[in-house]
Design a protein around this motif. Structure first.
Motif, PDB file in Angstrom:
ATOM      1  N   LYS A  59       0.766  -1.117   0.110  1.00 35.84           N
ATOM      2  CA  LYS A  59      -0.034   0.022  -0.006  1.00 35.84           C
ATOM      3  C   LYS A  59       0.877   1.278  -0.064  1.00 35.84           C
ATOM      4  CE  LYS A  59      -3.698   2.150   2.834  1.00 35.84           C
ATOM      5  NZ  LYS A  59      -2.775   3.444   3.503  1.00 35.84           N
ATOM      6  N   HIS A  60       1.964   1.087   0.748  1.00 37.66           N
ATOM      7  CA  HIS A  60       2.900   2.444   0.834  1.00 37.66           C
ATOM      8  C   HIS A  60       3.506   2.443  -0.509  1.00 37.66           C
ATOM      9  CE1 HIS A  60       5.963   5.093   2.009  1.00 37.66           C
ATOM     10  NE2 HIS A  60       6.959   4.339   1.465  1.00 37.66           N
ATOM     11  N   PHE A  61       3.898   1.602  -1.112  1.00 32.81           N
ATOM     12  CA  PHE A  61       4.635   1.733  -2.484  1.00 32.81           C
ATOM     13  C   PHE A  61       3.621   2.344  -3.585  1.00 32.81           C
ATOM     14  CE2 PHE A  61       7.620  -2.349  -1.915  1.00 32.81           C
ATOM     15  CZ  PHE A  61       8.402  -1.319  -1.288  1.00 32.81           C
ATOM     16  N   THR A  62       2.416   1.956  -3.368  1.00 32.37           N
ATOM     17  CA  THR A  62       1.291   2.652  -4.305  1.00 32.37           C
ATOM     18  C   THR A  62       1.127   3.981  -4.106  1.00 32.37           C
ATOM     19  OG1 THR A  62       0.252   0.475  -4.335  1.00 32.37           O
ATOM     20  CG2 THR A  62      -0.961   2.342  -5.194  1.00 32.37           C
ATOM     21  N   GLU A  63       1.067   4.210  -2.942  1.00 32.36           N
ATOM     22  CA  GLU A  63       0.645   5.797  -2.455  1.00 32.36           C
ATOM     23  C   GLU A  63       2.086   6.608  -2.787  1.00 32.36           C
ATOM     24  OE1 GLU A  63      -0.274   5.316   1.654  1.00 32.36           O
ATOM     25  OE2 GLU A  63      -2.269   4.966   1.262  1.00 32.36           O
ATOM     26  N   GLU A  64       3.415   6.208  -2.520  1.00 29.01           N
ATOM     27  CA  GLU A  64       4.384   6.946  -2.734  1.00 29.01           C
ATOM     28  C   GLU A  64       4.530   7.135  -4.275  1.00 29.01           C
ATOM     29  OE1 GLU A  64       8.336   6.444  -0.506  1.00 29.01           O
ATOM     30  OE2 GLU A  64       8.822   5.422  -2.242  1.00 29.01           O
ATOM     31  N   GLU A  65       4.161   6.010  -4.984  1.00 28.10           N
ATOM     32  CA  GLU A  65       4.437   6.123  -6.505  1.00 28.10           C
ATOM     33  C   GLU A  65       3.384   7.199  -7.298  1.00 28.10           C
ATOM     34  OE1 GLU A  65       4.006   2.200  -7.798  1.00 28.10           O
ATOM     35  OE2 GLU A  65       5.934   1.297  -6.844  1.00 28.10           O
ATOM     36  N   ALA A  66       2.117   7.330  -6.472  1.00 28.63           N
ATOM     37  CA  ALA A  66       1.258   8.256  -6.825  1.00 28.63           C
ATOM     38  C   ALA A  66       1.933   9.640  -6.568  1.00 28.63           C
ATOM     39  CB  ALA A  66       0.084   8.073  -6.044  1.00 28.63           C
ATOM     40  N   TYR A  67       2.553   9.889  -5.593  1.00 32.82           N
ATOM     41  CA  TYR A  67       3.051  11.248  -5.065  1.00 32.82           C
ATOM     42  C   TYR A  67       4.190  11.497  -6.072  1.00 32.82           C
ATOM     43  CZ  TYR A  67       5.799  14.638  -2.751  1.00 32.82           C
ATOM     44  OH  TYR A  67       6.451  15.706  -2.337  1.00 32.82           O
ATOM     45  N   MET A  68       5.007  10.358  -6.547  1.00 32.52           N
ATOM     46  CA  MET A  68       6.161  10.840  -7.218  1.00 32.52           C
ATOM     47  C   MET A  68       5.612  11.208  -8.870  1.00 32.52           C
ATOM     48  SD  MET A  68       9.184   8.082  -6.373  1.00 32.52           S
ATOM     49  CE  MET A  68       8.158   6.562  -6.588  1.00 32.52           C
ATOM     50  N   ALA A  69       4.545  10.717  -8.971  1.00 30.43           N
ATOM     51  CA  ALA A  69       3.762  10.961 -10.216  1.00 30.43           C
ATOM     52  C   ALA A  69       3.264  12.307 -10.422  1.00 30.43           C
ATOM     53  CB  ALA A  69       3.042   9.824 -10.718  1.00 30.43           C
ATOM     54  N   SER A  70       2.847  12.597  -9.056  1.00 30.74           N
ATOM     55  CA  SER A  70       2.037  14.062  -9.026  1.00 30.74           C
ATOM     56  C   SER A  70       2.949  15.128  -9.073  1.00 30.74           C
ATOM     57  CB  SER A  70       1.443  14.174  -7.634  1.00 30.74           C
ATOM     58  OG  SER A  70       2.063  14.194  -6.555  1.00 30.74           O
ATOM     59  N   ILE A  71       4.261  14.961  -8.677  1.00 28.05           N
ATOM     60  CA  ILE A  71       5.228  15.990  -8.677  1.00 28.05           C
ATOM     61  C   ILE A  71       6.155  15.977  -9.845  1.00 28.05           C
ATOM     62  CG2 ILE A  71       5.187  16.234  -6.036  1.00 28.05           C
ATOM     63  CD1 ILE A  71       7.959  14.787  -6.161  1.00 28.05           C
ATOM     64  N   ASP A  72       5.945  15.099 -10.873  1.00 26.78           N
ATOM     65  CA  ASP A  72       6.745  14.799 -12.008  1.00 26.78           C
ATOM     66  C   ASP A  72       8.063  14.349 -11.513  1.00 26.78           C
ATOM     67  OD1 ASP A  72       4.430  15.307 -13.729  1.00 26.78           O
ATOM     68  OD2 ASP A  72       4.813  17.231 -13.564  1.00 26.78           O
ATOM     69  N   TYR A  73       8.382  13.765 -10.733  1.00 23.44           N
ATOM     70  CA  TYR A  73       9.569  13.190 -10.259  1.00 23.44           C
ATOM     71  C   TYR A  73      10.228  12.480 -11.389  1.00 23.44           C
ATOM     72  CZ  TYR A  73      13.332  10.651  -7.657  1.00 23.44           C
ATOM     73  OH  TYR A  73      14.478  10.044  -7.320  1.00 23.44           O
ATOM     74  N   ILE A  74      11.404  13.114 -11.622  1.00 25.08           N
ATOM     75  CA  ILE A  74      12.446  12.660 -13.002  1.00 25.08           C
ATOM     76  C   ILE A  74      12.875  11.257 -12.626  1.00 25.08           C
ATOM     77  CG2 ILE A  74      14.652  13.451 -11.984  1.00 25.08           C
ATOM     78  CD1 ILE A  74      15.168  14.216 -14.864  1.00 25.08           C
ATOM     79  N   GLY A  75      12.900  10.811 -11.593  1.00 28.70           N
ATOM     80  CA  GLY A  75      13.345   9.348 -11.248  1.00 28.70           C
ATOM     81  C   GLY A  75      12.185   8.363 -10.874  1.00 28.70           C
ATOM     82  N   PHE A  76      11.108   8.724 -11.356  1.00 32.12           N
ATOM     83  CA  PHE A  76       9.969   7.945 -11.018  1.00 32.12           C
ATOM     84  C   PHE A  76      10.090   6.570 -11.635  1.00 32.12           C
ATOM     85  CE2 PHE A  76       5.628   6.552 -12.453  1.00 32.12           C
ATOM     86  CZ  PHE A  76       5.081   6.127 -10.978  1.00 32.12           C
ATOM     87  N   ASP A  77      10.110   6.327 -12.605  1.00 35.32           N
ATOM     88  CA  ASP A  77      10.286   4.895 -13.379  1.00 35.32           C
ATOM     89  C   ASP A  77      11.274   4.119 -12.677  1.00 35.32           C
ATOM     90  OD1 ASP A  77       8.384   5.489 -15.074  1.00 35.32           O
ATOM     91  OD2 ASP A  77       9.665   6.229 -16.695  1.00 35.32           O
ATOM     92  N   THR A  78      12.583   4.663 -12.537  1.00 37.57           N
ATOM     93  CA  THR A  78      13.412   3.800 -11.940  1.00 37.57           C
ATOM     94  C   THR A  78      13.065   3.283 -10.414  1.00 37.57           C
ATOM     95  OG1 THR A  78      15.419   4.808 -13.160  1.00 37.57           O
ATOM     96  CG2 THR A  78      15.884   3.867 -11.233  1.00 37.57           C
TER      97      THR A  78
END
Length: 444
Positions: A59-78
């Motif tokens: 659950k934490h991974f999913t929420e953290e990934e959603a946050y990274m996507a929302s801020i357009d984190y450049i390292g999101f895919d990795t």
């Protein structure tokens, strides 16, 4: 494993809900540590606790990934791929071990140790990178589909060439030493001046069990004949991997080198690998690492050519004949201390270096040392926690551990001795005194 994970302020990355979730995961693991030590707790309680940790982590991974996507984190895919490696590979392997052993004490300890180590390390590196507090080591990984294709090609070749049913145990291999290794470097280039640099790491027993068995040799060690044969098989192996990718057809081999572990380790620390996977073959470990190449910096490695191949192989085997040397692992977060200890001990012992407690545990797991020189004061995972982790694993519980400390006050010494290590050494002692003490410890 110690009874508690200690939350430190450095774990906070400054994003409230992520920091709260990290604290929650720490808390769940701490409860599992308590369950593990209480005999009256049923296996069912332990199973439910582990399931709760896994579900909460997912659950934490999913929420953290959603946050990274929302801020357009450049390292999101990795970052997501690192999560996937843990949730789709590491956790399933740990769960398989738990089920096969019926939740034995060893398998539960293994689960807790891996999860605690991964959580601490990931929080202090990749999670801090989200907010720019550190840099991701894995920012240059190849695209996920290409990595999967390359990994599958390697697994298929290991089966086709050597009848090995291997599995990938880490898709972010960090250059740790495993057993007695052979470190082989290949450089490929094209007409435009572009290069590929490939490192193959073989546990020596893997070469004996594969190439040696195919040659019907009776030796249980890598000799010049075996290593020469392994070189050419390795080149064919790499060509087969490269051949699955159309862009690689323009590249030809320009250079090959046999490296010491120290040379390999130094190069690994300087590079950002695009593909770095560790495989367990059942006959020994094997790592396949690819990076954008750089020229050798120290100039000490001699390129192997037809006219000097046998001479270089004999030299390599001669200077890497380490069976008679005892192995010392030096763990210290200071580069100065590590290098000073290595210089002091390298003549008589096989010295491996680790810059953190987490790296030390991985080194011990892959390549059991005869003595651990352990810094008492380190960030993230200090000497006390490392010693407790070592003592909690039956396989490693008898490894002699000597604390390195820079403090001479009575209170600090009592803290060190209270953990019942084999002894302690003052970093401020004269080199000859430290060397003499190490000699005594290894003869004990």
């Amino acid at each position: 494993m110690g009874s508690q994970l200690i939350w430190q302020d450095r774990y906070n990355i400054g994003v409230k809900f992520i920091d709260e979730e990290h604290k929650k995961l720490f808390s769940i693991l701490n409860k599992l540590f308590d369950y593990r030590k209480q005999d009256e707790k049923s296996q069912w309680v332990c199973q439910e606790g582990i399931k709760y940790f896994k579900d909460h982590a997912m659950k934490h991974f999913t929420e953290e990934e959603a946050y990274m996507a929302s801020i357009d984190y450049i390292g999101f895919d990795t970052h997501r791929r690192l999560h996937d490696n843990f949730r789709k590979k590491t956790l399933p392997e740990l769960e398989k071990e738990l089920n096969q052993s019926n939740y034995s004490e060893d398998s539960v300890n293994h689960f807790l140790g891996v999860c605690a180590g991964w959580l601490m390390g990931h929080t202090l590196t990749e999670d801090r990178a989200i907010v720019g507090k550190t840099l991701s080591k894995w920012g240059d990984l190849v695209p996920e589909d290409e990595q999967a294709a390359m990994k599958q090609t390697i697994l298929q070749l290991l089966h086709d060439m050597f009848l090995l049913d291997a599995k990938a145990v880490s898709e972010c291999y960090g250059g740790e030493k495993f057993g007695e290794g052979i470190y082989y470097r290949l450089v490929y280039g094209n007409a435009q001046g572009d290069k590929w640099e490939i490192f193959l790491v073989f546990e020596q027993k893997l070469i004996v069990n594969t190439v040696g068995s195919m040659m019907d040799t009776e030796t249980n060690m890598v000799n010049a004949m075996l290593l020469n044969a392994a070189r050419y098989m390795a080149q064919q192996f790499v060509n087969q991997v490269k051949g699955r990718f159309s862009a690689s057809s323009q590249y030809e081999m320009r250079e090959e080198n046999l490296l010491t572990y120290e040379q390999f380790q130094n190069m690994f620390e300087e590079r950002h690998f695009q593909f770095s996977v560790l495989f367990s073959t059942g006959a020994g470990y094997f790592a396949y690492c690819v990076t954008a190449p750089q020229l050798l910096l120290d100039g000490d490695e001699t390129s192997i050519k037809a006219e000097n191949a046998m001479e270089e192989i004999k030299k390599y085997l001669s200077r890497n004949e380490l069976k008679s040397k005892k192995k010392v692992l030096v763990v210290d977060d200071s580069e100065i201390v590590r290098q000073a200890m290595k210089k002091m001990l390298d003549k008589d012992y096989l010295v491996t270096l680790a810059n953190s407690g987490l790296a030390a545990i991985r080194c011990i797991t892959l390549n059991r040392p005869d003595l651990v020189l352990l810094d008492y004061e380190m960030p993230v995972c200090d000497g006390r926690q490392v010693l407790e982790m070592i003592r909690s694993e039956e396989e490693f519980a008898d490894i002699p551990v000597v604390f390195l400390t820079g403090r001479m006050d009575k209170e600090s010494i009592q803290k060190v001795l209270g953990l019942k290590p084999m002894g302690y050494l003052l970093k401020t002692s004269r080199p000859e005194e430290i060397k003499k003490s190490v000699d005594v410890f290894l003869k004990a």
